[in-house]
Design an enzyme around this catalytic site. Structure first.
Site, PDB file in Angstrom:
ATOM      1  N   LYS A 160       1.748   2.205  -5.041  1.00  0.00           N
ATOM      2  CA  LYS A 160       2.295   1.669  -6.357  1.00  0.00           C
ATOM      3  C   LYS A 160       1.223   1.920  -7.404  1.00  0.00           C
ATOM      4  O   LYS A 160       1.669   2.513  -8.314  1.00  0.00           O
ATOM      5  CB  LYS A 160       2.544   0.200  -6.189  1.00  0.00           C
ATOM      6  CG  LYS A 160       3.487  -0.281  -5.116  1.00  0.00           C
ATOM      7  CD  LYS A 160       3.546  -1.578  -5.134  1.00  0.00           C
ATOM      8  CE  LYS A 160       2.222  -2.294  -4.439  1.00  0.00           C
ATOM      9  NZ  LYS A 160       2.039  -2.002  -3.175  1.00  0.00           N
TER      10      LYS A 160
ATOM     11  N   GLN B  71       2.043  -6.000  -3.177  1.00  0.00           N
ATOM     12  CA  GLN B  71       2.522  -6.221  -1.893  1.00  0.00           C
ATOM     13  C   GLN B  71       3.609  -5.508  -1.699  1.00  0.00           C
ATOM     14  O   GLN B  71       3.982  -4.317  -2.418  1.00  0.00           O
ATOM     15  CB  GLN B  71       2.653  -7.463  -1.440  1.00  0.00           C
ATOM     16  CG  GLN B  71       1.268  -8.468  -1.461  1.00  0.00           C
ATOM     17  CD  GLN B  71       0.648  -8.938  -2.698  1.00  0.00           C
ATOM     18  OE1 GLN B  71       1.347  -9.426  -3.606  1.00  0.00           O
ATOM     19  NE2 GLN B  71      -0.627  -8.582  -2.842  1.00  0.00           N
TER      20      GLN B  71
ATOM     21  N   GLY C 192      -4.503  -4.567  -3.736  1.00  0.00           N
ATOM     22  CA  GLY C 192      -5.503  -3.392  -3.786  1.00  0.00           C
ATOM     23  C   GLY C 192      -4.865  -2.015  -4.306  1.00  0.00           C
ATOM     24  O   GLY C 192      -4.257  -1.467  -3.474  1.00  0.00           O
ATOM     25  N   HIS C 193      -4.753  -1.802  -5.481  1.00  0.00           N
ATOM     26  CA  HIS C 193      -4.080  -0.581  -6.134  1.00  0.00           C
ATOM     27  C   HIS C 193      -5.007   0.481  -6.403  1.00  0.00           C
ATOM     28  O   HIS C 193      -6.048   0.269  -7.104  1.00  0.00           O
ATOM     29  CB  HIS C 193      -3.230  -1.026  -7.093  1.00  0.00           C
ATOM     30  CG  HIS C 193      -2.226  -2.178  -6.786  1.00  0.00           C
ATOM     31  ND1 HIS C 193      -1.329  -2.407  -7.637  1.00  0.00           N
ATOM     32  CD2 HIS C 193      -1.837  -2.605  -5.651  1.00  0.00           C
ATOM     33  CE1 HIS C 193      -0.408  -3.188  -7.146  1.00  0.00           C
ATOM     34  NE2 HIS C 193      -0.950  -3.308  -5.906  1.00  0.00           N
TER      35      HIS C 193
ATOM     36  N   ASP D  63       0.686  -1.381  -0.016  1.00  0.00           N
ATOM     37  CA  ASP D  63       0.120   0.055  -0.030  1.00  0.00           C
ATOM     38  C   ASP D  63       0.896   1.345  -0.024  1.00  0.00           C
ATOM     39  O   ASP D  63       0.506   2.427   0.653  1.00  0.00           O
ATOM     40  CB  ASP D  63      -0.884  -0.087   0.992  1.00  0.00           C
ATOM     41  CG  ASP D  63      -1.795  -1.075   1.321  1.00  0.00           C
ATOM     42  OD1 ASP D  63      -2.342  -1.730   0.194  1.00  0.00           O
ATOM     43  OD2 ASP D  63      -2.146  -1.447   2.461  1.00  0.00           O
TER      44      ASP D  63
HETATM   45  P1  GDP Z   1      -0.698   0.399  -3.582  1.00  0.00           P
HETATM   46  O1  GDP Z   1      -1.517  -0.768  -3.216  1.00  0.00           O
HETATM   47  O2  GDP Z   1       0.424   0.267  -3.451  1.00  0.00           O
HETATM   48  O3  GDP Z   1      -1.128   0.771  -4.957  1.00  0.00           O
HETATM   49  O4  GDP Z   1      -1.460   1.343  -2.390  1.00  0.00           O
HETATM   50  P2  GDP Z   1      -3.112   1.576  -2.127  1.00  0.00           P
HETATM   51  O5  GDP Z   1      -3.723   2.221  -3.323  1.00  0.00           O
HETATM   52  O6  GDP Z   1      -3.566   0.519  -1.583  1.00  0.00           O
HETATM   53  O7  GDP Z   1      -2.637   2.649  -0.963  1.00  0.00           O
HETATM   54  C1  GDP Z   1      -2.505   3.938  -1.119  1.00  0.00           C
HETATM   55  C2  GDP Z   1      -3.478   4.927  -0.804  1.00  0.00           C
HETATM   56  O8  GDP Z   1      -2.930   6.198  -0.689  1.00  0.00           O
HETATM   57  C3  GDP Z   1      -4.514   5.084  -1.823  1.00  0.00           C
HETATM   58  O9  GDP Z   1      -5.595   5.555  -1.283  1.00  0.00           O
HETATM   59  C4  GDP Z   1      -4.228   6.289  -2.802  1.00  0.00           C
HETATM   60  O10 GDP Z   1      -5.045   6.906  -3.407  1.00  0.00           O
HETATM   61  C5  GDP Z   1      -3.454   6.929  -1.682  1.00  0.00           C
HETATM   62  N1  GDP Z   1      -2.154   7.828  -2.264  1.00  0.00           N
HETATM   63  C6  GDP Z   1      -1.270   7.401  -3.212  1.00  0.00           C
HETATM   64  N2  GDP Z   1      -0.439   8.371  -3.047  1.00  0.00           N
HETATM   65  C7  GDP Z   1      -0.615   9.332  -2.239  1.00  0.00           C
HETATM   66  C8  GDP Z   1       0.028  10.640  -2.044  1.00  0.00           C
HETATM   67  O11 GDP Z   1       0.932  11.024  -2.525  1.00  0.00           O
HETATM   68  N3  GDP Z   1      -0.626  11.497  -1.070  1.00  0.00           N
HETATM   69  C9  GDP Z   1      -2.128  11.076  -0.537  1.00  0.00           C
HETATM   70  N4  GDP Z   1      -2.800  11.816   0.548  1.00  0.00           N
HETATM   71  N5  GDP Z   1      -2.674  10.024  -0.816  1.00  0.00           N
HETATM   72  C10 GDP Z   1      -1.769   9.103  -1.800  1.00  0.00           C
HETATM   73  P1  IMO Z   2      -0.879  -4.063  -2.172  1.00  0.00           P
HETATM   74  O1  IMO Z   2      -0.574  -4.811  -3.698  1.00  0.00           O
HETATM   75  C1  IMO Z   2      -0.792  -4.628   2.175  1.00  0.00           C
HETATM   76  C2  IMO Z   2      -0.593  -8.659   3.746  1.00  0.00           C
HETATM   77  C3  IMO Z   2      -1.987  -9.160   4.536  1.00  0.00           C
HETATM   78  C4  IMO Z   2      -1.144 -10.010   5.466  1.00  0.00           C
HETATM   79  C5  IMO Z   2      -0.146 -10.670   4.473  1.00  0.00           C
HETATM   80  C6  IMO Z   2      -0.734 -12.062   4.020  1.00  0.00           C
HETATM   81  O2  IMO Z   2      -2.169  -3.237  -2.274  1.00  0.00           O
HETATM   82  O3  IMO Z   2       0.160  -3.597  -1.687  1.00  0.00           O
HETATM   83  P2  IMO Z   2      -2.211 -12.737   2.080  1.00  0.00           P
HETATM   84  O4  IMO Z   2      -3.818 -12.525   1.710  1.00  0.00           O
HETATM   85  O5  IMO Z   2      -1.531 -12.038   0.844  1.00  0.00           O
HETATM   86  O6  IMO Z   2      -2.036 -14.181   2.265  1.00  0.00           O
HETATM   87  O7  IMO Z   2      -1.899 -11.848   3.323  1.00  0.00           O
HETATM   88  O8  IMO Z   2       0.077  -9.788   3.580  1.00  0.00           O
HETATM   89  N1  IMO Z   2      -1.027  -8.329   2.380  1.00  0.00           N
HETATM   90  C7  IMO Z   2      -0.940  -6.874   2.076  1.00  0.00           C
HETATM   91  N2  IMO Z   2      -0.812  -5.585   2.856  1.00  0.00           N
HETATM   92  N3  IMO Z   2      -0.999  -4.382   0.736  1.00  0.00           N
HETATM   93  C8  IMO Z   2      -1.214  -5.647   0.020  1.00  0.00           C
HETATM   94  O9  IMO Z   2      -1.271  -5.517  -1.160  1.00  0.00           O
HETATM   95  C9  IMO Z   2      -1.429  -6.735   0.647  1.00  0.00           C
HETATM   96  N4  IMO Z   2      -1.594  -8.018   0.135  1.00  0.00           N
HETATM   97  C10 IMO Z   2      -1.413  -8.876   1.386  1.00  0.00           C
HETATM   98  O10 IMO Z   2      -2.528  -8.047   5.319  1.00  0.00           O
HETATM   99  O11 IMO Z   2      -0.631  -9.328   6.621  1.00  0.00           O
HETATM  100 MG    MG Z   3      -2.869  -1.752  -1.694  1.00  0.00          MG
END
Ligand code: GDP
Ligand code: IMO
Ligand code: MG
Length: 434
Positions: free
Chosen positions: A16, A224, A40-41, A13
């Site tokens: 990416k 991840q 979850g991106h 998270d």
């Molecule tokens: P990922 O899994 O690495 O793609 O990240 P996620 O989407 O799960 O989580 C990142 C969260 O931060 C999302 O809600 C994005 O919309 C938000 N986000 C990404 N970059 C920024 C930033 O520079 N500032 C803020 N405030 N939010 C951001």
């Molecule tokens: P993105 O791509 C954050 C974590 C879970 C748990 C561990 C194992 O959005 O960054 P799993 O379901 O993969 O067997 O869970 O990994 N986890 C993540 N944490 N972002 C993710 O994906 C994750 N995918 C798995 O919370 O600790």
């Molecule tokens: Mg994510």
């Protein structure tokens, strides 16, 4: 433009999805090499946010080809729903989205097994998975009784494969828990979904290598994060795939010599969802403030994320494993209102210095962070678009992060929108984007 990997460098998270969406404008192909519906991106532009799980974040760029590689694990029902949602949003997928015939299928029994194990575990041993069946599916793959996308084409063969699972230890465990399993019904459902998926299925390693030979540029999207890597992460509190840059070779069938560089994505602080050690975790008002300002609730599961200051030891460890050409520090704006910002620059265990992220969960839970405190910038950065417009204390913080990580900061995120991104002039990133 060369072939570049975008890798999560913490516990997932890191933002990416946003970065891949932004950069993919300049690439021809975006490819995912591991993970599945646990990812979850989030991609935000034009006032709209999209959450992607299986589909790479380059999908919003109509000219970009999208590859879901052999190293991924796919929940057919969820993935088809995701395709439908994108098509409803006006995104064309036909002819530009390719799913590997060698990727593995997350069967419904895998999801139930994941849930069963997690509910049977106690608070200390529960991994806190996303309950998407990821672990059981990768286990089936390694045990050589998994079902692959290519197996969906032939109902008889598919039914044989499913029966092996239903009759094997996985099925037995579920039957003991009172589940009734019908191999024929499971196979038929997967086969029907396979028919819908068929137009997208391809030998993606062949395609990718042909495209690279033709001079097309590929962006490899990690899922991840490095501290969730099966080997190098905080085992056993990890995901079940390898998440580091090196894993893209196996996960896509692309040789290491084809990779020209890697960008590491870090948050300006730390988060983690699920169990396991997190040395810089804050259980105080600062942690709560980061969670609220950063809206730190999971994209996939909605769980509140654990929050803490930036962990420089874990970050240097991630850089050692990935050798980033540059790093992106996302969510800098979340720290805008802090008078002081902290980062961890070392670990101590019983007074002794610990040089790297410990292998054992007990040791990682025990280490005490050595803190460094820097002045905050108390300025709203969400409207800043140029490096030299960033407050000087923010730049000082970013430079210090680069030093601690061991790779220069080439990019900064100051908000969720695609446009809320800053490229540092003269950096590797700036060179890459021309
Ligand atoms: P990922 O899994 O690495 O793609 O990240 P996620 O989407 O799960 O989580 C990142 C969260 O931060 C999302 O809600 C994005 O919309 C938000 N986000 C990404 N970059 C920024 C930033 O520079 N500032 C803020 N405030 N939010 C951001
Ligand atoms: P993105 O791509 C954050 C974590 C879970 C748990 C561990 C194992 O959005 O960054 P799993 O379901 O993969 O067997 O869970 O990994 N986890 C993540 N944490 N972002 C993710 O994906 C994750 N995918 C798995 O919370 O600790
Ligand atoms: Mg994510």
């Amino acid at each position: 433009m060369p072939n570049i990997a975008v890798i999560g460098a913490q516990w997932g998270d890191e933002g990416k999805g946003k970065i891949v969406d932004l950069l993919s404008e300049r690439f021809d192909v975006v490819a995912r090499f591991q993970g599945g519906p646990n990812a979850g991106h989030t991609v935000t532009f034009g006032g709209q946010s999209y959450a992607l799980h299986h589909v790479p974040s380059g999908v919003f760029r109509p000219n970009v080809r999208i590859v879901i590689g052999n190293g991924t694990v796919l929940d057919l029902g969820k993935m088809l729903d995701e395709f439908d949602g994108l098509v409803r949003a006006g995104i064309e997928l036909d002819g530009r989205l390719f799913v590997s015939d060698r990727a593995h299928v997350v069967l419904p029994v895998m999801v139930r097994l994941d849930a069963l194990r997690e509910s049977a575990a106690d608070a200390a041993t529960r991994i806190g998975t996303t309950l998407r069946g990821i672990g059981p599916t990768y286990e089936a793959k390694a045990a050589r009784w998994g079902v692959r996308i290519g197996d969906l084409a032939e109902l008889d063969y598919l039914t044989d494969r499913v029966r092996r699972i239903v009759d094997g230890p996985a099925g037995q465990r579920l039957r003991e828990a009172g589940e009734r399993l019908d191999a024929d019904a499971i196979a038929r459902e997967a086969w029907e979904r396979g028919r819908r998926l068929a137009p997208y299925v391809a030998d993606t390693a062949l395609l990718l290598n042909d495209w690279i030979d033709e001079g097309l540029d590929v962006l490899f999207e990690g899922a991840q994060g490095t501290l969730l890597d099966l080997d190098h992460g905080s085992y056993p509190f990890v995901t079940s795939s390898s998440t580091i840059a090196g894993a893209l070779c196996g996960g896509l069938g692309v040789a290491p010599t084809r990779l020209d560089g890697a960008l590491g994505v870090f948050k300006a602080y730390g988060t983690r969802v699920g169990g396991g050690p997190m040395p810089t975790e804050l259980k105080d008002a600062d942690g709560e403030r980061i969670r609220e300002r950063g809206r730190e609730y999971g994209t996939t599961t909605g769980r509140p994320r654990r929050c803490g200051w930036f962990d420089g030891v874990a970050a240097a460890y991630a850089n050692r494993l990935n050798r980033f050409d540059n790093v992106c520090i996302s969510l800098l704006d979340v720290l805008d209102e802090f008078d002081q910002v902290k980062l961890c620059v070392g670990y101590r265990d019983d007074g002794r210095e610990v040089r790297s992220f410990p292998a054992s969960p007990a040791a990682a839970a025990r280490v005490e962070p050595v803190w460094e405190t820097l002045p905050g910038w108390s300025t709203d950065t969400t409207g800043v678009r140029r490096w030299d417009e960033l407050p000087s204390n923010a730049r000082r913080f970013l430079d210090r992060l680069g030093e601690v990580i061991g790779s220069p900061v080439g990019m900064v995120g100051v908000g969720p929108d695609r446009a809320q991104s800053i490229i540092r002039p003269g950096s590797w990133m700036a060179g890459l984007l021309g």
